[in-house]
Enzyme design. Structure first.
Site, mmCIF file in Angstrom:
data_model
loop_
_atom_site.group_PDB
_atom_site.id
_atom_site.type_symbol
_atom_site.label_atom_id
_atom_site.label_comp_id
_atom_site.label_asym_id
_atom_site.label_seq_id
_atom_site.Cartn_x
_atom_site.Cartn_y
_atom_site.Cartn_z
ATOM 1 N N GLY A 1 3.899 6.062 3.262
ATOM 2 C CA GLY A 1 3.696 5.645 2.264
ATOM 3 C C GLY A 1 4.758 6.387 1.194
ATOM 4 N N GLY B 1 0.925 -1.346 -0.109
ATOM 5 C CA GLY B 1 -0.178 0.109 -0.026
ATOM 6 C C GLY B 1 0.931 1.132 0.215
ATOM 7 N N THR B 2 0.304 2.533 -0.250
ATOM 8 C CA THR B 2 1.221 3.585 -0.615
ATOM 9 C C THR B 2 1.054 4.744 0.189
ATOM 10 O OG1 THR B 2 0.222 3.750 -2.710
ATOM 11 C CG2 THR B 2 2.353 2.655 -2.864
ATOM 12 N N THR B 3 -0.188 5.558 -0.063
ATOM 13 C CA THR B 3 -0.245 6.630 0.494
ATOM 14 C C THR B 3 -1.327 6.914 1.427
ATOM 15 O OG1 THR B 3 0.611 7.983 -1.492
ATOM 16 C CG2 THR B 3 -0.627 9.310 0.065
#
Length: 219
Positions: free
Chosen positions: A145, A14-16
């Protein structure tokens, strides 16, 4: 056969994610893209979870590690409520997660977490946790993230102390929208929630689209 180090480079990530502390609650937001290396592995990844009536959490990093932790903590919160008749406080929940993460420090769960909650006695609370259980209680906002540098730019310029949830929602959506435009590993929509004295509210795609339209009209 893939080596352990190579595996850690290729797991779904997952990122942000973003969290904001408001004068009447907490706002949490995430994007929906999960990647595996350069591959977009999932365009509808769930990174925002309701843990209890007054607690929600975002995940960034290894989706599998984070989901395993979410299942454990959600079950513990339900057991706590069954035994005591009360909801677990945000601080208690954060401490429990920290203990689990620290207990796995030699084989760490590869995830960063933001926990937001509302304590009926002490009010809104916002915490961030690192992969080995370190806790930071946030007094304003936080982001995790690969898209967090861009998100922080928006948060630093837009956030003011004592903002209301309504304003916090717009800032969170703007921060995520900016991150998705600049970070290749963030995208495919936004998940959004707030937590206040009435509990956790998860916003629909239509409601989030309404926030995006408000932001675009102001530009």
């Amino acid at each position: 056969m893939i080596s352990n180090s190579e595996y850690h480079k290729e797991y779904m990530k997952g990122t942000t994610t973003v969290g904001l502390l408001c004068n009447d609650g907490v706002v949490l937001a995430t994007d929906k893209r999960a990647t595996m290396g350069n591959l977009i592995a999932d365009k509808e990844a769930k990174k925002l979870y309701k843990i209890d009536d007054y607690i929600a959490m975002t995940i960034a990093g290894s989706v599998g590690d984070a989901q395993s932790l979410i299942r454990l903590i959600s079950a513990e919160a339900k057991i706590y409520k069954m035994r005591t008749g009360n909801n677990m406080t945000p601080l208690s929940c954060t401490t429990l997660i920290s203990n689990v993460l620290h207990g796995n420090r030699h084989y760490p769960l590869l995830t960063q977490l933001i926990l937001g909650g509302y304590d009926l006695i002490n009010g809104a609370k916002l915490f961030s946790l690192d992969p080995v259980g370190g806790i930071n209680e946030e007094s304003s906002f936080t982001a995790t993230g690969s898209g967090s540098p861009t998100a922080y730019g928006v948060l630093e310029s837009e956030y003011k102390s004592d903002i209301a949830i309504e304003k916090g929602l717009l800032i969170a959506v703007k921060a995520l929208s900016s991150a998705m435009q600049r970070d290749a590993y963030s995208g495919n929509g936004i998940s959004l929630a707030h937590i206040n004295k009435d509990g956790v509210k998860l916003y629909s795609d239509a409601e989030i689209e309404g926030f995006l339209k408000k932001i675009n009209r102001k530009r």
